[in-house]
Every structure is written in C-alpha cells, then in structure tokens.
Scaffold this motif. Structure first.
Motif, PDB file in Angstrom:
ATOM      1  N   SER A 127       0.821  -1.203   0.000  1.00 13.25           N
ATOM      2  CA  SER A 127       0.000   0.000   0.000  1.00 13.25           C
ATOM      3  C   SER A 127       0.858   1.258   0.000  1.00 13.25           C
ATOM      4  CB  SER A 127      -0.927   0.005   1.225  1.00 13.25           C
ATOM      5  OG  SER A 127      -1.879  -1.029   1.129  1.00 13.25           O
ATOM      6  N   GLY A 131       1.075   1.214  -4.668  1.00  9.64           N
ATOM      7  CA  GLY A 131      -0.354   1.105  -4.886  1.00  9.64           C
ATOM      8  C   GLY A 131      -0.895   1.943  -6.024  1.00  9.64           C
ATOM      9  N   ILE A 132      -0.682   3.258  -5.978  1.00 13.89           N
ATOM     10  CA  ILE A 132      -1.218   4.137  -7.004  1.00 13.89           C
ATOM     11  C   ILE A 132      -0.646   3.779  -8.368  1.00 13.89           C
ATOM     12  CG2 ILE A 132      -1.210   6.537  -7.802  1.00 13.89           C
ATOM     13  CD1 ILE A 132      -1.461   7.413  -4.910  1.00 13.89           C
ATOM     14  N   SER A 299      -4.182  -0.206   5.124  1.00  8.44           N
ATOM     15  CA  SER A 299      -3.400  -1.028   4.212  1.00  8.44           C
ATOM     16  C   SER A 299      -4.002  -2.417   4.078  1.00  8.44           C
ATOM     17  CB  SER A 299      -1.947  -1.128   4.703  1.00  8.44           C
ATOM     18  OG  SER A 299      -1.324   0.131   4.708  1.00  8.44           O
ATOM     19  N   ASN A 302      -7.185  -2.188   2.036  1.00  7.08           N
ATOM     20  CA  ASN A 302      -6.906  -1.963   0.627  1.00  7.08           C
ATOM     21  C   ASN A 302      -6.307  -3.194  -0.037  1.00  7.08           C
ATOM     22  OD1 ASN A 302      -7.547   0.227  -0.964  1.00  7.08           O
ATOM     23  ND2 ASN A 302      -5.423   0.809  -1.277  1.00  7.08           N
ATOM     24  N   PHE A 460      -5.126   4.247  -1.431  1.00  5.34           N
ATOM     25  CA  PHE A 460      -3.686   4.276  -1.682  1.00  5.34           C
ATOM     26  C   PHE A 460      -3.148   5.685  -1.468  1.00  5.34           C
ATOM     27  CE2 PHE A 460      -4.003   0.342  -4.519  1.00  5.34           C
ATOM     28  CZ  PHE A 460      -3.310  -0.454  -3.629  1.00  5.34           C
ATOM     29  N   THR A 463      -2.944   6.200   2.371  1.00  2.00           N
ATOM     30  CA  THR A 463      -1.857   5.466   3.022  1.00  2.00           C
ATOM     31  C   THR A 463      -0.489   6.010   2.626  1.00  2.00           C
ATOM     32  OG1 THR A 463      -1.962   3.789   1.267  1.00  2.00           O
ATOM     33  CG2 THR A 463      -3.175   3.342   3.295  1.00  2.00           C
ATOM     34  N   SER A 464      -0.358   6.480   1.398  1.00  3.47           N
ATOM     35  CA  SER A 464       0.909   7.080   0.987  1.00  3.47           C
ATOM     36  C   SER A 464       1.171   8.365   1.754  1.00  3.47           C
ATOM     37  CB  SER A 464       0.898   7.363  -0.521  1.00  3.47           C
ATOM     38  OG  SER A 464       0.828   6.176  -1.258  1.00  3.47           O
TER      39      SER A 464
END
Length: 544
Positions: A127, A131-132, A299, A302, A460, A463-464
């Motif tokens: 995550s 993720g992105i 996370s 996701n 995402f 979480t980033s």
C-alpha cells in the motif's frame, strides 16, 4: 525491542570507532511552539524551503512550468546513462547480500523476532510502496509500449490497412509487458532494499537514531551529527516530499478521471485540487490514529480490495489470454533483462529517457519514504529473508497484476480497435488517467468496478500520505519515532500542498521535474550507503 528514541540504547557497538553520544545534543528535538518536538535545523530548513517553494510556484506558475520542463530535459537527456548504471549496481549489490554470509545477520540482533506477520508486512509494503502506480500504469504502460512508441524496436502490430498479424501481436505484447516489468520489478525494489537495510542495521543493530544520517557514521564519524548530517537529512526530506507529490498528483488525476467516467464529474485542475484537499483531510485523521489504528488498518483493507479487484479482472476478462500474456511477458523480461537494463542496451532514446529514467528517479525519490517505512516494520528479519522478500516477492506480485491487466487491455484493443476505449485513451487522445477505466468498460459490472477502482486509488492516496508524513516527521525530529502527532499532520498538509502546486505549475512535467531534481543528489547518497552497509555487516558477522 530496541527503541531508537531511547537515549540509553544509543551506545555504538564495539566495531564502531567512537560513541555517538558526544554529538547527541546536535540532533535531539526540542519542544517548540504549538507542541512541535523538532530537530531545529533540519525541520526549520525543510519547512521553510517547502513553504517558499509552494508560495513561489503559486505566484509564478508559468516561470515555474518552464523551469520544470528544463529540469526534465536535462535529467533525462544528459544523465540517462548515469541513472541506468546506478540502479543496475543496486540490483547487483542486493543479490550479493543474499548469497554472501551477510545474509544470516538479523535486523535487531540474533534474538530479535519479527514484529508483524507476513500478511501485515506485505500489506503495508504494497500500500505504501506501489499502490497508485498499479492502478495508473497497469493498463497504460503495456498498451503504450506495445502499440504507440514501439520503444523496444518492435513495429506496431497495427498495419495501415488495419490487418493484424498474430505473431506480431504476440511479440509486441510480450515486449510491451517486459518493458513494463523492467520499470516495476527488481530495479525499483533493489533501491528500497539499500535504503531500508541501511536504516534497519544502523538503528536496530547499532543503536543509532532512526534517521538517514545514521548510515553515514562509518564515513563521517562525529561529523554526521553536524551540518553534514543535516544536509543528508534535508535531501531525504525533499526527495520524499517530491516523490510523494508525484504519486499524489497521479492519484488525483486518476480519481478525477474515474469520477468523470462513472459520475460525470468535470475533469479539471480545480476538481483535482479539491480531491487532494479532501483526501489529505482523511489522511490527517489516519495520521492522528497512528500506525496501528491508521495506515496498518487501511493497508489491510486496501490489500483485500486490491486482490478482489484483480481476481474480478482475471475471471471476468479473457482468463487464458491474460495468464498467457503474463507468462510470455515474464519470459521475455528474463531473456531480455540485460539488453533492457543496460545503459545503452537498446537504441531507443524515447523509451530510456521518457520512461526508464523517470521511473529510476521516482523510485530513488521514494527511497527515504518507503525504505524508512519498510525498515520500521521489518525488525527481526534476517538480511537474506529481508532481501528475498522485498526484492522478489513484490516484483512477482506486480508482474502478475500488470501482466493480467495489460494483456486483457491489449486483447480488447486487438479484438476491436475501432471501438476500443483503451485505444482511444492510450493511443488516439492519450488520456492516461482513463486507461484503466477504458479496460473496465469492456467487462461486466463496469460501474461497480470503476467505483471500486476509485476507492482503491483514494485509499492508496491516504496510506501514501500517512506513511510519508510519518517518515518525514521521523527525519525532521532527529530520528524519533514517537514525535507529537500534530507534527506529522503538518507534513501531511505540506505534501498535499506541494502536489497541488505541481499540478497547477505544469501537470505531469512538473511532477517529473520534482522527482528528478531531488533524485540526482540523493542517488549519490545511496551509493555511499552501500559502503556503510558493508562496514556495518562486517562488524555484525564478528559477533555471530
């Protein structure tokens, strides 16, 4: 557990030359206004420079945009061979750690055991780390490589008369996926391995603060606690900020495009700014809840959503074609690894400069963020276990994801090029943020799946931002991992604002410029880290 913020744990082991406590006062944070507990010099310079950058970019967007384009041109056109060589070295370094005796050293000492299960460990790693990118590039990049720029020396399978040759299609698909695997596989994760190992060894095994500068004690000695160390940490802060801003900007573009696809929301800079502001607000709540209640829980949620989303595409799409594409891409990636990786292995500047160099700079700029986060959750792993898991397992996961998504999209494109939305979004109009939704348009339950994709992108995003603010806060607080939450919230806000001004100041080119500008000096920092890692591991081997 060895707490790197505990002064009693800060005596260096016997293989180091001196006791770092002499310089401890230079990096300890102090309680400042509004409850901030900061490392004065690093925090002050980083915060002030960030605010100045935000203000100047907003005041002079056209000049900022021109400057961003110049940075991208210089970085990709002049330093392409340098970036390719540096990242290749990181792969060789990581693989050597697996087979050499260093692999039996354990992060935290012989008695240390992991703090997290494999499932939780992988969920947080995925995550925060990629993720992105999975959502934004999973369809875009394989289709682009296979059909538009022909970067790997393969002509587009689309002929002038629209005829398709099956052999050409198979060849282009395999090479398009192999080029994608190059950018999302071993090379990128080797960068994270170097950073995470340096932080983990010097924090958990040597008792030093949880900060980038700690890895330079074998090189700088006591000077690492002075301005040399301040500069290293400040570079890490800016690399992290701009690496995150790039991901947040891409995430906002894709979320906006998805909302337009599903709900008709206008695609515009204003919409993307609002998305960034709203998601940053959610990230602030996650930051306030902390690692266990915030990013760890998000996370895991996701990760489950991502797996279900992947399984839907695999089952609802052309399953055998998707799996065959993944395998053919993997085979080509292995057989063409050297020629794809070499600084000038293929005579195609567009592929190397427009894609590979941007990716290597992006991964390097993310290294302080993801490396520090991985180190934070990896105490108790052996070096061999750590390198294998971080280097190989995530790469395989990404290959499967992008192989299935890319092969599915390419099959749609080849089957009906006249009506394919994938062709329209990637080839005809080049709207990369819509490429995923173009592929979903040909599958059942399009609206539901597109909505889930938007939710995935937004989580995402959160979480980033959450993980990144935790890392930047740790650096600017002199290595403390328990600084006040208001401080982490400050950095989460700054990340969102930088993503906004980069979008307003030049869009994708501005995002690329921010990444490459910070990756250039930080790549040198990471090369020096490799030497420090070997020095530290030699000392650990003596005590086994």
């Amino acid at each position: 557990m060895n707490d790197p913020s505990d002064p009693s744990a800060h005596a260096l082991n016997s293989d180091m030359e001196t006791d770092y406590v002499v310089g401890q006062d230079n990096i300890e944070g102090q309680l400042g206004p509004f409850g901030f507990d900061i490392h004065n010099r690093v925090f002050a310079v980083s915060a002030l420079a960030s605010v100045v950058f935000i203000v100047l970019t907003l005041l002079f967007p056209q000049r900022a945009g021109a400057m961003f384009q110049s940075i991208v041109a210089f970085s990709t056109g002049t330093l392409d061979g340098y970036f390719m060589s540096v990242v290749n070295f990181f792969i060789l370094f990581s693989l050597a750690l697996i087979v050499l005796p260093y692999g039996k050293v354990r992060l935290g000492g012989p008695e240390a055991r992991p703090d997290y299960s494999y499932l939780s460990w992988f969920a947080m790693l995925f995550s925060a780390g990629i993720g992105i990118g999975l959502l934004f590039f999973g369809v875009l990049e394989p289709v682009y490589h296979a059909n538009v720029s022909a970067p790997l020396g393969v002509a587009s399978p689309f002929g002038a008369d629209g005829a398709l040759d099956p052999a050409a299609i198979a060849d282009a698909t395999a090479l398009g996926l192999a080029g994608t695997y190059l950018h999302w596989g071993l090379h990128g994760w080797a960068i994270y391995v170097v950073m995470a190992l340096a932080l983990g060894i010097f924090t958990y095994n040597k008792g030093l603060p949880f900060s980038i500068r700690s890895a330079f004690f074998p090189i700088l000695g006591e000077r690492v606690w002075g301005w040399w160390g301040h500069v290293i940490d400040i570079l890490a802060v800016f690399a992290t900020l701009f690496g995150l801003a790039t991901s947040l900007g891409l995430g906002a573009q894709q979320a906006n495009a998805g909302m337009n696809f599903v709900f008709g929301l206008e695609v515009s800079a204003a919409s993307q700014v609002i998305i960034i502001l709203l998601v940053t607000a959610v990230a602030l709540v996650s930051v306030w809840r902390g690692l266990e209640g915030g990013v760890k829980r998000l996370s895991e949620i996701n990760m489950v959503l991502a797996v279900l989303f992947f399984l839907f595409v695999l089952i609802a799409g052309p399953t055998l074609i998707a799996l065959s594409g993944f395998l053919s891409g993997l085979t080509t990636y292995v057989t063409e690894f050297v020629s794809l990786s070499a600084p000038f292995g293929r005579d195609d500047d567009a592929f190397r400069q427009d894609w590979s160099i941007f990716y290597w700079a992006w991964w390097i700029s993310w290294a302080p963020f993801v490396g520090m986060f991985i180190a934070r959750v990896s105490r108790g792993r052996t070096i061999r276990e750590f390198v294998i898991c971080v280097l190989l397992i995530p790469s395989l996961f990404i290959f499967i994801w992008m192989g299935v998504f890319g092969a599915t999209a390419l099959d749609q494109l080849y089957a009906s090029p006249e009506t394919s939305l994938v062709k329209e979004y990637v080839i005809d109009s080049y709207r990369p943020e819509l490429s995923l939704f173009g592929m979903l348009n040909e599958l059942p339950l399009t609206g539901l799946m597109a909505t889930i994709a938007i939710v995935l992108a937004l989580i995402f995003f959160v979480t980033s931002s959450d993980s990144g603010s935790l890392v930047i806060d740790t650096i600017t607080a002199g290595g403390k991992i328990d600084a006040p939450r208001v401080q982490r919230m400050f950095w989460a806000t700054i990340e969102g604002l930088i993503a906004i001004v980069l979008l307003l100041g030049g869009g994708l080119s501005a995002l690329q410029a921010g990444v490459t500008a910070t990756a250039i000096p930080f790549s040198i920092v990471m090369l020096l880290m490799c030497y420090s890692i070997i020095v530290a591991l030699n000392g650990e081997l003596k005590r086994l």
